[in-house]
Design a protein around this motif. Structure first.
Motif, short mmCIF file in Angstrom:
data_model
loop_
_atom_site.label_atom_id
_atom_site.label_comp_id
_atom_site.label_asym_id
_atom_site.label_seq_id
_atom_site.Cartn_x
_atom_site.Cartn_y
_atom_site.Cartn_z
N ASP A 1 0.83 -1.08 -0.13
CA ASP A 1 0.04 0.24 -0.17
C ASP A 1 0.87 1.38 -0.02
OD1 ASP A 1 -2.30 -1.50 0.05
OD2 ASP A 1 -2.42 -1.09 2.19
N ALA A 2 1.98 1.23 0.76
CA ALA A 2 2.91 2.51 0.84
C ALA A 2 3.40 2.91 -0.62
CB ALA A 2 3.92 2.04 1.79
N VAL A 3 3.65 1.94 -1.64
CA VAL A 3 4.38 2.46 -2.72
C VAL A 3 3.48 3.64 -3.45
CG1 VAL A 3 4.78 1.76 -4.99
CG2 VAL A 3 5.51 0.39 -2.99
N THR A 4 1.91 3.43 -3.04
CA THR A 4 1.17 4.57 -3.78
C THR A 4 0.31 5.15 -2.69
OG1 THR A 4 -0.57 2.94 -4.35
CG2 THR A 4 0.91 3.56 -6.10
N SER B 1 -3.21 -2.05 -5.55
CA SER B 1 -2.79 -2.06 -3.99
C SER B 1 -3.20 -3.09 -3.34
CB SER B 1 -3.45 -0.77 -3.38
OG SER B 1 -4.51 -0.81 -2.99
N ASN B 2 -2.58 -3.62 -2.41
CA ASN B 2 -2.85 -4.88 -1.62
C ASN B 2 -4.31 -4.56 -1.04
OD1 ASN B 2 -0.68 -6.61 -1.89
ND2 ASN B 2 0.35 -5.46 -0.27
N TRP B 3 -4.54 -3.51 -0.60
CA TRP B 3 -6.09 -3.15 -0.19
C TRP B 3 -7.29 -3.39 -1.14
CZ3 TRP B 3 -9.94 0.19 -1.74
CH2 TRP B 3 -10.74 0.54 -0.80
N SER C 1 -2.38 8.98 -6.70
CA SER C 1 -0.99 8.62 -6.14
C SER C 1 -0.61 7.71 -7.23
CB SER C 1 -1.23 8.09 -4.80
OG SER C 1 -2.48 7.02 -4.81
N HIS C 2 -1.29 7.32 -8.25
CA HIS C 2 -0.46 6.58 -9.37
C HIS C 2 -0.89 5.24 -9.37
CE1 HIS C 2 2.50 9.90 -10.55
NE2 HIS C 2 1.44 10.29 -10.80
N ASN C 3 -2.04 4.78 -8.86
CA ASN C 3 -2.27 3.51 -8.61
C ASN C 3 -3.75 3.28 -9.46
OD1 ASN C 3 -2.06 0.93 -7.09
ND2 ASN C 3 -4.21 1.20 -6.54
N PRO C 4 -3.93 1.91 -10.14
CA PRO C 4 -4.86 1.92 -11.05
C PRO C 4 -6.27 2.25 -10.18
CG PRO C 4 -3.56 0.16 -11.52
CD PRO C 4 -2.70 0.90 -10.17
N GLY D 1 -5.14 5.73 -1.08
CA GLY D 1 -3.69 6.43 -1.16
C GLY D 1 -3.33 6.80 0.20
N ARG D 2 -3.62 6.46 1.34
CA ARG D 2 -3.36 6.86 2.51
C ARG D 2 -1.94 7.39 2.69
NH1 ARG D 2 -6.87 1.94 4.43
NH2 ARG D 2 -9.05 2.93 4.28
N GLY D 3 -1.72 8.55 3.20
CA GLY D 3 -0.34 9.23 3.47
C GLY D 3 0.38 9.75 2.24
#
Ligand code: BEZ
Length: 391
Positions: free
Chosen positions: A132-135, A149-151, A355-358, A386-388
């Motif tokens: 998750d942190a990557v994006t 994201s894993n979420w 945050s650049h996640n699909p 996109g937390r954080g």
């Protein structure tokens, strides 16, 4: 200034400018250096292979170039080992001087890669790892992901489990970022829907000694078990679950990695399993059909979700390079184009979040024969929170 001197100076300047122009042209024509950091050994080896095949297939379909630019590949086997990740990624960044890194599968390795990409300002495209942190907290303008994201798949499976009326769930996974975050996503949706996760079970990555944990599931008899495993570990888990007699008594659900790229090896043990993911093998669209046909012709193998994600990593890079006519020195222009592109993926078109996640549809699938068959949309256009991420 005397005429002879002025002429001499003028010709020196002209020669220098001509040289610089030639230099820039050579620069523009030099192949773009792509660092592929993927697992070639270990429980995720097959996943790495499918990602690379997908990436190369898209490039091949474009005539071997992206945005008119030749590519040169540099490869590192990351072994899905976070303890070696920083050294491994630095082989690409510092030794090979790559322009773009593409990788990887394992969330723990990907986080070390994102750190190195940030420190060195190297462009990174993640074609699988869901950390998750990557994006999220580690997001950056030059870091992109074409997978999930894993979420996301955890949350989507939680929505499906709730809709089936299950009330008591147990979860089981490897104890590392991907497992923990996927379970967190599942729990969020499941408990929002009125269910309760009564116990989380885990074991260290990449262990496959499931027996004691399966005994605990049999004793607790929850309404449903949610599992995150992938690759070789998923094959063993699904077979062991069946062999323990649990398949008939406690329904097993999972994020789609539980049965993706694994159905042949899992055989009868996996038939009928329902999972949620951003891809289903038999999506009957011209885009998916053409992709699967070309993949099968090229590699004599069936595509899976990992191949799709690798293919889309190449598509995203291609969108950036096309926008700047292959001139990587215009990286800001590339990043702007990549951020707002719509990727025409075999999974269906998707855009990227801030945050650049699909942002993508999550499908309910069922394992039938060698396919994860489409059963419907579990959650439409699901965006990771996109937390954080501050970007
Ligand atoms: C991960 O570590 O993020 C991961 C590995 C395999 C499949 C899905 C996610």
């Amino acid at each position: 200034m005397r005429l002879a001197l002025r002429l001499a100076l003028t010709s020196v300047c002209a020669a220098a400018a001509f040289g610089a122009h030639l230099g820039a042209q050579a620069q523009a024509q030099a192949p773009l250096k792509i660092g592929l950091m993927l697992p070639a050994t270990g429980t995720f080896a097959a996943l790495g292979d499918m990602i690379e095949r997908g990436f190369r297939l898209y490039v091949q379909e474009q005539g071997g170039k992206l945005g008119g630019r030749e590519l040169q590949y540099f490869r590192v086997d990351d072994e899905s080992d976070p303890s070696k990740a920083t050294d491994n990624v630095n082989k690409l960044i510092k030794r090979d001087n790559v322009d773009v890194i593409v990788g990887t599968v394992h969330s723990g390795v990907a986080m070390a890669m994102a750190r190195a990409a940030k420190d060195s300002n190297t462009m990174l495209i993640v074609p699988n790892a869901g950390a998750d942190a990557v994006t999220g907290a580690m997001c950056a303008p030059h870091i992109f992901r074409t997978s999930f994201s894993n979420w996301q798949p955890g949350y989507a499976t939680g929505v499906v489990a709730t809709s089936k009326g299950y009330k008591r769930a147990m979860t089981i996974t490897w104890n590392y970022a991907a497992g923990q975050e996927t379970v967190k996503g599942f729990t969020e949706a499941f408990e929002k829907g009125g269910g309760k996760v009564v116990k989380d079970l885990n074991l260290p990555f990449p262990n496959v000694e499931f027996q004691a944990l399966l005994t605990e599931i049999a004793a607790q008899k929850p309404d449903v078990v949610f599992a995150f495993f992938a690759g070789g570990g998923a094959v063993k888990f699904v077979k062991d679950y069946d062999a323990a007699g649990l398949r008939k008594t406690v329904p097993l659900m999972g994020s789609g990695f539980l049965t993706d790229g694994t159905l042949e090896a899992q055989g009868a043990s996996a038939q009928g399993l329902q999972t949620a993911l951003h891809y289903a093998d038999n999506l009957d669209t011209p885009r998916n059909n053409a992709f699967r046909k070309n993949f099968a012709l090229t590699f004599k193998a069936n595509a899976d979700v990992y191949a799709v994600q690798g293919y889309d990593a190449a598509q995203l890079l291609g969108a950036g390079l096309s926008a700047v006519k292959g001139d990587f020195s215009k990286r800001d222009g590339m990043i702007a184009a990549m951020s707002k592109t719509t990727v025409d993926s075999p999974r269906g078109k998707f855009t990227l979040s801030a945050s650049h996640n699909p942002v993508q549809d999550m499908f309910l699938r069922e394992a039938v024969g060698k396919n994860n068959e489409y059963k419907g949309v579990a959650v439409k256009a699901l965006a990771d929170p996109g937390r954080g991420c501050k970007m």
